[in-house]
Design a protein around this motif. Sequence first.
Motif, PDB file in Angstrom:
ATOM      1  N   TYR A 160       0.833  -1.203   0.000  1.00  7.92           N
ATOM      2  CA  TYR A 160       0.000   0.000   0.000  1.00  7.92           C
ATOM      3  C   TYR A 160       0.872   1.260   0.000  1.00  7.92           C
ATOM      4  O   TYR A 160       0.592   2.239  -0.710  1.00  7.92           O
ATOM      5  CB  TYR A 160      -0.916  -0.009   1.215  1.00  7.92           C
ATOM      6  CG  TYR A 160      -1.776   1.215   1.352  1.00  7.92           C
ATOM      7  CD1 TYR A 160      -1.462   2.218   2.261  1.00  7.92           C
ATOM      8  CD2 TYR A 160      -2.914   1.382   0.563  1.00  7.92           C
ATOM      9  CE1 TYR A 160      -2.252   3.351   2.374  1.00  7.92           C
ATOM     10  CE2 TYR A 160      -3.706   2.511   0.672  1.00  7.92           C
ATOM     11  CZ  TYR A 160      -3.375   3.491   1.584  1.00  7.92           C
ATOM     12  OH  TYR A 160      -4.157   4.598   1.692  1.00  7.92           O
ATOM     13  N   PHE A 161       1.935   1.252   0.805  1.00  9.88           N
ATOM     14  CA  PHE A 161       2.836   2.400   0.864  1.00  9.88           C
ATOM     15  C   PHE A 161       3.487   2.641  -0.500  1.00  9.88           C
ATOM     16  O   PHE A 161       3.588   3.791  -0.965  1.00  9.88           O
ATOM     17  CB  PHE A 161       3.899   2.169   1.931  1.00  9.88           C
ATOM     18  CG  PHE A 161       4.950   3.221   1.989  1.00  9.88           C
ATOM     19  CD1 PHE A 161       6.198   3.021   1.405  1.00  9.88           C
ATOM     20  CD2 PHE A 161       4.712   4.426   2.619  1.00  9.88           C
ATOM     21  CE1 PHE A 161       7.169   3.994   1.452  1.00  9.88           C
ATOM     22  CE2 PHE A 161       5.675   5.414   2.668  1.00  9.88           C
ATOM     23  CZ  PHE A 161       6.916   5.201   2.083  1.00  9.88           C
ATOM     24  N   SER A 188       2.848   5.964  -2.776  1.00 10.49           N
ATOM     25  CA  SER A 188       4.002   6.794  -3.143  1.00 10.49           C
ATOM     26  C   SER A 188       4.134   6.920  -4.657  1.00 10.49           C
ATOM     27  O   SER A 188       4.366   8.009  -5.182  1.00 10.49           O
ATOM     28  CB  SER A 188       5.284   6.192  -2.553  1.00 10.49           C
ATOM     29  OG  SER A 188       5.206   6.113  -1.148  1.00 10.49           O
ATOM     30  N   ALA A 189       3.959   5.798  -5.365  1.00  9.16           N
ATOM     31  CA  ALA A 189       4.061   5.829  -6.825  1.00  9.16           C
ATOM     32  C   ALA A 189       2.947   6.675  -7.427  1.00  9.16           C
ATOM     33  O   ALA A 189       3.168   7.433  -8.385  1.00  9.16           O
ATOM     34  CB  ALA A 189       4.016   4.406  -7.374  1.00  9.16           C
ATOM     35  N   ASN A 190       1.744   6.541  -6.874  1.00  3.50           N
ATOM     36  CA  ASN A 190       0.608   7.311  -7.398  1.00  3.50           C
ATOM     37  C   ASN A 190       0.814   8.807  -7.185  1.00  3.50           C
ATOM     38  O   ASN A 190       0.533   9.624  -8.077  1.00  3.50           O
ATOM     39  CB  ASN A 190      -0.676   6.848  -6.715  1.00  3.50           C
ATOM     40  CG  ASN A 190      -1.901   7.510  -7.311  1.00  3.50           C
ATOM     41  OD1 ASN A 190      -2.210   7.362  -8.493  1.00  3.50           O
ATOM     42  ND2 ASN A 190      -2.614   8.264  -6.494  1.00  3.50           N
ATOM     43  N   SER A 221       1.188  11.558 -10.106  1.00  3.18           N
ATOM     44  CA  SER A 221       0.287  12.714 -10.155  1.00  3.18           C
ATOM     45  C   SER A 221       1.069  14.019 -10.134  1.00  3.18           C
ATOM     46  O   SER A 221       0.723  14.972 -10.837  1.00  3.18           O
ATOM     47  CB  SER A 221      -0.688  12.661  -8.972  1.00  3.18           C
ATOM     48  OG  SER A 221      -1.473  11.495  -9.020  1.00  3.18           O
ATOM     49  N   LEU A 222       2.124  14.075  -9.315  1.00  4.30           N
ATOM     50  CA  LEU A 222       2.925  15.293  -9.243  1.00  4.30           C
ATOM     51  C   LEU A 222       3.621  15.579 -10.569  1.00  4.30           C
ATOM     52  O   LEU A 222       3.625  16.720 -11.053  1.00  4.30           O
ATOM     53  CB  LEU A 222       3.960  15.155  -8.129  1.00  4.30           C
ATOM     54  CG  LEU A 222       4.876  16.360  -7.896  1.00  4.30           C
ATOM     55  CD1 LEU A 222       4.054  17.574  -7.493  1.00  4.30           C
ATOM     56  CD2 LEU A 222       5.908  16.045  -6.819  1.00  4.30           C
ATOM     57  N   ARG A 223       4.160  14.543 -11.181  1.00  6.93           N
ATOM     58  CA  ARG A 223       4.822  14.737 -12.474  1.00  6.93           C
ATOM     59  C   ARG A 223       3.826  15.154 -13.544  1.00  6.93           C
ATOM     60  O   ARG A 223       4.118  16.025 -14.374  1.00  6.93           O
ATOM     61  CB  ARG A 223       5.538  13.450 -12.874  1.00  6.93           C
ATOM     62  CG  ARG A 223       6.778  13.140 -12.040  1.00  6.93           C
ATOM     63  CD  ARG A 223       7.424  11.852 -12.473  1.00  6.93           C
ATOM     64  NE  ARG A 223       8.661  11.600 -11.736  1.00  6.93           N
ATOM     65  CZ  ARG A 223       9.395  10.510 -11.862  1.00  6.93           C
ATOM     66  NH1 ARG A 223       9.020   9.560 -12.730  1.00  6.93           N
ATOM     67  NH2 ARG A 223      10.497  10.354 -11.159  1.00  6.93           N
ATOM     68  N   ARG A 224       2.655  14.522 -13.536  1.00  3.52           N
ATOM     69  CA  ARG A 224       1.649  14.889 -14.524  1.00  3.52           C
ATOM     70  C   ARG A 224       1.195  16.327 -14.331  1.00  3.52           C
ATOM     71  O   ARG A 224       0.977  17.066 -15.299  1.00  3.52           O
ATOM     72  CB  ARG A 224       0.460  13.929 -14.408  1.00  3.52           C
ATOM     73  CG  ARG A 224      -0.571  14.115 -15.514  1.00  3.52           C
ATOM     74  CD  ARG A 224      -1.648  13.067 -15.440  1.00  3.52           C
ATOM     75  NE  ARG A 224      -2.381  13.125 -14.201  1.00  3.52           N
ATOM     76  CZ  ARG A 224      -3.477  12.417 -13.956  1.00  3.52           C
ATOM     77  NH1 ARG A 224      -3.927  11.578 -14.872  1.00  3.52           N
ATOM     78  NH2 ARG A 224      -4.091  12.512 -12.804  1.00  3.52           N
ATOM     79  N   HIS A 225       1.041  16.726 -13.053  1.00  2.00           N
ATOM     80  CA  HIS A 225       0.632  18.102 -12.773  1.00  2.00           C
ATOM     81  C   HIS A 225       1.695  19.095 -13.237  1.00  2.00           C
ATOM     82  O   HIS A 225       1.371  20.152 -13.801  1.00  2.00           O
ATOM     83  CB  HIS A 225       0.392  18.250 -11.271  1.00  2.00           C
ATOM     84  CG  HIS A 225      -0.037  19.629 -10.873  1.00  2.00           C
ATOM     85  ND1 HIS A 225      -1.291  20.119 -11.133  1.00  2.00           N
ATOM     86  CD2 HIS A 225       0.645  20.625 -10.236  1.00  2.00           C
ATOM     87  CE1 HIS A 225      -1.379  21.359 -10.680  1.00  2.00           C
ATOM     88  NE2 HIS A 225      -0.223  21.687 -10.125  1.00  2.00           N
ATOM     89  N   LYS A 226       2.980  18.757 -13.007  1.00  2.00           N
ATOM     90  CA  LYS A 226       4.044  19.652 -13.443  1.00  2.00           C
ATOM     91  C   LYS A 226       4.080  19.779 -14.962  1.00  2.00           C
ATOM     92  O   LYS A 226       4.306  20.865 -15.509  1.00  2.00           O
ATOM     93  CB  LYS A 226       5.392  19.144 -12.928  1.00  2.00           C
ATOM     94  CG  LYS A 226       5.589  19.345 -11.429  1.00  2.00           C
ATOM     95  CD  LYS A 226       6.970  18.892 -11.000  1.00  2.00           C
ATOM     96  CE  LYS A 226       7.201  19.168  -9.514  1.00  2.00           C
ATOM     97  NZ  LYS A 226       8.545  18.713  -9.079  1.00  2.00           N
TER      98      LYS A 226
END
Length: 353
Positions: free
Chosen positions: A198-199, A203-205, A209-214
């Motif tokens: 789960y961790f 973390s991967a998700n 998401s952060l990379r996609r947002h950037k």
Amino acid sequence: MGSGKTQLFSCLLFGCLLQHAAGFVFWTAVVEISYVNNQNVTIDKYCECGIFGRNSAVERAQGVVTLPKGDPKGCGPDPVYNRNSSSPAWIALVKRGNCTFSEKIQAATRQGAAAVIIYNVDGSGNTTTHMSHPETTGAVAIMIGNFQGMEIVRLLQNGTEVQMIIEVGSPHGPWMDMYWLYFLSIAFFIAITGAIAYFVFISANRLYSLRRHKRAEKRLKNEAKKAIQRLEVRSLKRGDEETTSEILMCAVCIESYKIGDVVTVLTCDHIFHKACIEPWLLERRTCPMCKCDILKALGVEEDSKDGFSHNSPPEVTVITVAGGEAMYEVPLTDTASPQHYENRAFEDEPSRG
């Protein structure tokens, strides 16, 4: 690396847990004796009053009870036992003390004892201990209380033959069932594995998401730069309404316009200082006053697949004159709803918003 350390820690933890749990569990022994008394009557007695040693074989044993000659504690290299019975199977009965449990058991088993019974010291009543004898694994060895041991000793010293049967009793301790311990161990490993998985997933998700947002923000900034280049830019001259009005001012820096100021006209016809509005548009891409989206107004479509909302949160822009009260305020809510201004100059000039 962190996962490997977690697994190593879990193995060490449960290795110690299994080892200590096995040490906590002990088995009682059912002791049954049979003899003929002076009236030629057979007496049978039994009790669950023995405890198997920590290193003892937990199994059934039987035979004629036999005492060592001389020293009742059965110490020494090879104590000789009084074997007056013709029965081949015999059980040694020795007293606690003088030497280790292992030495007592080894001395008896070397001479062929089927089992060894050690009774406690004088003054201990019928208390027993979970004795340890690591050098004699595989031999049947139990401990009984002093009172019970001395009763058998007196019978033997009076010449009475005592037959004994040792049966396996019941387990005792914090872990009564080793299968339950194994079940808890497996459940713990499953829980740890699930937590680690789960961790890793979370973390991967989040990283994805952060990379996609950037990437989306970078793309929108590039589009905003192109859109800014298409906006009307002019310098204010003497006689322009912006330089003569005390009400009209830049909503970003809250300063009045002066002759020679370079201003940018947005698609909604609102005017701002060029140096003020361009950084704003790069980050927000909307008019500070009416929330008009310059990308949509100029025909630049946002990629809906990015799934991010790039609109600024609802806010209220307050335009003030230096040293004075607030002249008007524009609630930045739904862009589809009409805007109403307290300042009548804006209602008289639709082109200004």
